[in-house]
Write a protein that holds these residues in place. Structure first.
Motif, PDB file in Angstrom:
ATOM      1  N   MET A   1     -13.403 -51.446-114.696  1.00 18.64           N
ATOM      2  CA  MET A   1     -12.714 -51.109-113.478  1.00 18.64           C
ATOM      3  C   MET A   1     -12.813 -52.281-112.513  1.00 18.64           C
ATOM      4  SD  MET A   1     -13.727 -48.423-110.485  1.00 18.64           S
ATOM      5  CE  MET A   1     -15.305 -49.150-110.339  1.00 18.64           C
ATOM      6  N   GLU A   2     -11.738 -52.504-111.832  1.00 17.20           N
ATOM      7  CA  GLU A   2     -11.690 -53.543-110.810  1.00 17.20           C
ATOM      8  C   GLU A   2     -11.361 -52.890-109.474  1.00 17.20           C
ATOM      9  OE1 GLU A   2      -8.773 -57.242-109.666  1.00 17.20           O
ATOM     10  OE2 GLU A   2      -8.886 -56.616-111.757  1.00 17.20           O
ATOM     11  N   LYS A   3     -12.114 -53.278-108.444  1.00 21.37           N
ATOM     12  CA  LYS A   3     -11.855 -52.759-107.107  1.00 21.37           C
ATOM     13  C   LYS A   3     -11.403 -53.906-106.212  1.00 21.37           C
ATOM     14  CE  LYS A   3     -15.940 -50.694-106.490  1.00 21.37           C
ATOM     15  NZ  LYS A   3     -16.990 -49.896-105.861  1.00 21.37           N
ATOM     16  N   ALA A   4     -10.364 -53.667-105.455  1.00 21.71           N
ATOM     17  CA  ALA A   4      -9.915 -54.633-104.451  1.00 21.71           C
ATOM     18  C   ALA A   4     -10.147 -54.002-103.082  1.00 21.71           C
ATOM     19  CB  ALA A   4      -8.434 -54.961-104.649  1.00 21.71           C
ATOM     20  N   ILE A   5     -10.878 -54.702-102.239  1.00 22.06           N
ATOM     21  CA  ILE A   5     -11.190 -54.227-100.901  1.00 22.06           C
ATOM     22  C   ILE A   5     -10.128 -54.748 -99.942  1.00 22.06           C
ATOM     23  CG2 ILE A   5     -12.914 -54.239 -99.064  1.00 22.06           C
ATOM     24  CD1 ILE A   5     -13.719 -52.790-101.753  1.00 22.06           C
ATOM     25  N   ILE A   6      -9.575 -53.856 -99.141  1.00 22.05           N
ATOM     26  CA  ILE A   6      -8.555 -54.236 -98.174  1.00 22.05           C
ATOM     27  C   ILE A   6      -9.148 -54.054 -96.779  1.00 22.05           C
ATOM     28  CG2 ILE A   6      -6.308 -53.684 -97.193  1.00 22.05           C
ATOM     29  CD1 ILE A   6      -7.052 -53.113-100.847  1.00 22.05           C
ATOM     30  N   ASN A   7      -9.380 -55.169 -96.096  1.00 20.88           N
ATOM     31  CA  ASN A   7      -9.920 -55.190 -94.740  1.00 20.88           C
ATOM     32  C   ASN A   7      -9.131 -56.199 -93.922  1.00 20.88           C
ATOM     33  OD1 ASN A   7     -12.015 -53.320 -94.662  1.00 20.88           O
ATOM     34  ND2 ASN A   7     -13.484 -54.731 -95.527  1.00 20.88           N
ATOM     35  N   PRO A   8      -8.149 -55.750 -93.159  1.00 18.37           N
ATOM     36  CA  PRO A   8      -7.381 -56.705 -92.369  1.00 18.37           C
ATOM     37  C   PRO A   8      -8.170 -57.284 -91.193  1.00 18.37           C
ATOM     38  CG  PRO A   8      -6.440 -54.485 -92.216  1.00 18.37           C
ATOM     39  CD  PRO A   8      -7.619 -54.417 -93.111  1.00 18.37           C
ATOM     40  N   TRP A   9      -9.305 -56.641 -90.836  1.00 11.75           N
ATOM     41  CA  TRP A   9     -10.137 -57.098 -89.729  1.00 11.75           C
ATOM     42  C   TRP A   9     -11.562 -57.310 -90.216  1.00 11.75           C
ATOM     43  CZ3 TRP A   9      -7.566 -52.305 -89.549  1.00 11.75           C
ATOM     44  CH2 TRP A   9      -6.281 -52.369 -89.028  1.00 11.75           C
ATOM     45  N   GLN A  10     -12.425 -57.794 -89.346  1.00 10.66           N
ATOM     46  CA  GLN A  10     -13.821 -58.055 -89.716  1.00 10.66           C
ATOM     47  C   GLN A  10     -14.806 -57.019 -89.178  1.00 10.66           C
ATOM     48  OE1 GLN A  10     -14.832 -60.641 -91.829  1.00 10.66           O
ATOM     49  NE2 GLN A  10     -12.623 -60.589 -92.145  1.00 10.66           N
ATOM     50  N   TRP A  11     -14.455 -56.302 -88.118  1.00  7.74           N
ATOM     51  CA  TRP A  11     -15.415 -55.440 -87.441  1.00  7.74           C
ATOM     52  C   TRP A  11     -15.989 -54.333 -88.311  1.00  7.74           C
ATOM     53  CZ3 TRP A  11     -13.986 -50.418 -87.423  1.00  7.74           C
ATOM     54  CH2 TRP A  11     -12.626 -50.114 -87.468  1.00  7.74           C
ATOM     55  N   GLN A  12     -15.255 -53.855 -89.309  1.00  2.00           N
ATOM     56  CA  GLN A  12     -15.748 -52.735 -90.112  1.00  2.00           C
ATOM     57  C   GLN A  12     -16.941 -53.107 -90.982  1.00  2.00           C
ATOM     58  OE1 GLN A  12     -12.302 -53.703 -90.648  1.00  2.00           O
ATOM     59  NE2 GLN A  12     -12.983 -55.121 -92.189  1.00  2.00           N
ATOM     60  N   TYR A  13     -17.122 -54.402 -91.275  1.00  2.00           N
ATOM     61  CA  TYR A  13     -18.277 -54.816 -92.086  1.00  2.00           C
ATOM     62  C   TYR A  13     -19.595 -54.472 -91.396  1.00  2.00           C
ATOM     63  CZ  TYR A  13     -15.036 -57.349 -95.069  1.00  2.00           C
ATOM     64  OH  TYR A  13     -14.017 -57.674 -95.920  1.00  2.00           O
ATOM     65  N   GLU A  14     -19.623 -54.539 -90.071  1.00  2.00           N
ATOM     66  CA  GLU A  14     -20.829 -54.201 -89.315  1.00  2.00           C
ATOM     67  C   GLU A  14     -21.156 -52.716 -89.412  1.00  2.00           C
ATOM     68  OE1 GLU A  14     -20.208 -55.465 -85.311  1.00  2.00           O
ATOM     69  OE2 GLU A  14     -19.755 -57.519 -85.922  1.00  2.00           O
ATOM     70  N   ARG A  15     -20.175 -51.910 -89.754  1.00  2.00           N
ATOM     71  CA  ARG A  15     -20.352 -50.458 -89.811  1.00  2.00           C
ATOM     72  C   ARG A  15     -20.452 -49.938 -91.248  1.00  2.00           C
ATOM     73  NH1 ARG A  15     -16.116 -49.694 -84.994  1.00  2.00           N
ATOM     74  NH2 ARG A  15     -17.491 -50.424 -83.355  1.00  2.00           N
ATOM     75  N   SER A  16     -20.549 -50.838 -92.201  1.00  2.00           N
ATOM     76  CA  SER A  16     -20.786 -50.505 -93.615  1.00  2.00           C
ATOM     77  C   SER A  16     -19.672 -49.694 -94.255  1.00  2.00           C
ATOM     78  CB  SER A  16     -22.115 -49.773 -93.782  1.00  2.00           C
ATOM     79  OG  SER A  16     -23.180 -50.578 -93.355  1.00  2.00           O
ATOM     80  N   TYR A  17     -18.434 -50.025 -93.931  1.00  2.00           N
ATOM     81  CA  TYR A  17     -17.338 -49.397 -94.646  1.00  2.00           C
ATOM     82  C   TYR A  17     -16.150 -50.337 -94.695  1.00  2.00           C
ATOM     83  CZ  TYR A  17     -14.706 -48.116 -90.404  1.00  2.00           C
ATOM     84  OH  TYR A  17     -14.000 -48.128 -89.246  1.00  2.00           O
ATOM     85  N   VAL A  18     -15.137 -49.942 -95.436  1.00  2.00           N
ATOM     86  CA  VAL A  18     -13.930 -50.747 -95.585  1.00  2.00           C
ATOM     87  C   VAL A  18     -12.718 -49.901 -95.212  1.00  2.00           C
ATOM     88  CG1 VAL A  18     -14.982 -52.168 -97.385  1.00  2.00           C
ATOM     89  CG2 VAL A  18     -13.642 -50.187 -98.043  1.00  2.00           C
ATOM     90  N   GLN A  19     -11.608 -50.557 -94.958  1.00  2.00           N
ATOM     91  CA  GLN A  19     -10.392 -49.846 -94.575  1.00  2.00           C
ATOM     92  C   GLN A  19      -9.723 -49.174 -95.774  1.00  2.00           C
ATOM     93  OE1 GLN A  19      -9.508 -49.275 -91.482  1.00  2.00           O
ATOM     94  NE2 GLN A  19     -11.118 -50.561 -90.655  1.00  2.00           N
ATOM     95  N   ALA A  20      -9.772 -49.821 -96.929  1.00  2.00           N
ATOM     96  CA  ALA A  20      -9.157 -49.241 -98.128  1.00  2.00           C
ATOM     97  C   ALA A  20      -9.779 -49.855 -99.375  1.00  2.00           C
ATOM     98  CB  ALA A  20      -7.649 -49.487 -98.135  1.00  2.00           C
ATOM     99  N   VAL A  21      -9.761 -49.089-100.447  1.00  2.00           N
ATOM    100  CA  VAL A  21     -10.235 -49.557-101.750  1.00  2.00           C
ATOM    101  C   VAL A  21      -9.141 -49.273-102.765  1.00  2.00           C
ATOM    102  CG1 VAL A  21     -11.988 -49.328-103.549  1.00  2.00           C
ATOM    103  CG2 VAL A  21     -12.627 -48.970-101.146  1.00  2.00           C
ATOM    104  N   GLU A  22      -8.653 -50.331-103.390  1.00  2.00           N
ATOM    105  CA  GLU A  22      -7.682 -50.160-104.469  1.00  2.00           C
ATOM    106  C   GLU A  22      -8.449 -50.221-105.782  1.00  2.00           C
ATOM    107  OE1 GLU A  22      -3.567 -52.087-106.238  1.00  2.00           O
ATOM    108  OE2 GLU A  22      -4.859 -53.322-104.990  1.00  2.00           O
ATOM    109  N   VAL A  23      -8.275 -49.203-106.612  1.00  2.00           N
ATOM    110  CA  VAL A  23      -8.963 -49.133-107.890  1.00  2.00           C
ATOM    111  C   VAL A  23      -7.961 -49.431-108.992  1.00  2.00           C
ATOM    112  CG1 VAL A  23     -10.292 -47.678-109.451  1.00  2.00           C
ATOM    113  CG2 VAL A  23     -10.564 -47.424-106.974  1.00  2.00           C
ATOM    114  N   LYS A  24      -8.289 -50.433-109.809  1.00  2.00           N
ATOM    115  CA  LYS A  24      -7.421 -50.823-110.921  1.00  2.00           C
ATOM    116  C   LYS A  24      -8.156 -50.569-112.230  1.00  2.00           C
ATOM    117  CE  LYS A  24      -5.542 -54.488-108.055  1.00  2.00           C
ATOM    118  NZ  LYS A  24      -5.301 -55.922-107.917  1.00  2.00           N
ATOM    119  N   ASN A  25      -7.426 -50.130-113.209  1.00  2.00           N
ATOM    120  CA  ASN A  25      -7.984 -49.917-114.551  1.00  2.00           C
ATOM    121  C   ASN A  25      -9.124 -48.914-114.573  1.00  2.00           C
ATOM    122  OD1 ASN A  25      -6.219 -51.982-115.453  1.00  2.00           O
ATOM    123  ND2 ASN A  25      -7.722 -53.504-114.799  1.00  2.00           N
ATOM    124  N   ALA A  26      -9.012 -47.861-113.790  1.00  2.00           N
ATOM    125  CA  ALA A  26     -10.059 -46.840-113.746  1.00  2.00           C
ATOM    126  C   ALA A  26      -9.971 -45.944-114.973  1.00  2.00           C
ATOM    127  CB  ALA A  26      -9.913 -46.002-112.481  1.00  2.00           C
TER     128      ALA A  26
END
Length: 129
Positions: A1-26
């Motif tokens: 499985m491959e995950k692509a993290i989609i974060n158009p901004w940087q602030w969410q990294y400080e809060r331990s989450y991401v804006q979206a996760v695309e899962v490929k080949n699950a």
């Protein structure tokens, strides 16, 4: 499985989450119902928020492990609480757990009027491998 993290901004990294996760080949997806501070014998906890949060995390880990997944496989986490104000000071506990397991998850944090019986926090997750 491959995950692509989609974060158009940087602030969410400080809060331990991401804006979206695309899962490929699950191969498999696990939809975990809300895990709360419920003891192994089915009794709901009436303890304070921090104690309930730690038990909810432990229960989520137990279900994920029993299904053959790892916490790092979590791609979606929904946090329900009856009091955001009471939970928020304990949020670093959740962030530390997320970081310790290398979880990269899209998160929704929601205050609700009530949960089952005396519960004050519940964690719902989706895991993919």
């Amino acid at each position: 499985m491959e995950k692509a993290i989609i974060n158009p901004w940087q602030w969410q990294y400080e809060r331990s989450y991401v804006q979206a996760v695309e899962v490929k080949n699950a191969n498999s997806t696990l939809y975990v119902s809300g895990q709360a501070a419920v003891h192994a014998d089915g009794r709901s906890s009436n303890a304070d928020m921090l104690t309930q949060l730690n038990l909810a995390i432990a229960n989520l880990e137990e279900v994920i492990s029993k299904a053959g997944y790892r916490c790092a496989d979590i791609v979606r986490l929904t946090i329900y609480t009856t009091s955001a104000e009471t939970l928020w000071p304990h949020f670093p506990v959740l962030q530390e757990w997320i970081s310790r397991h290398g979880i990269q998850t899209a998160v929704t944090f929601m205050e609700v009027k009530t949960l089952f019986e005396t519960l004050s926090v519940e964690l719902e997750a989706t895991a993919v491998r």
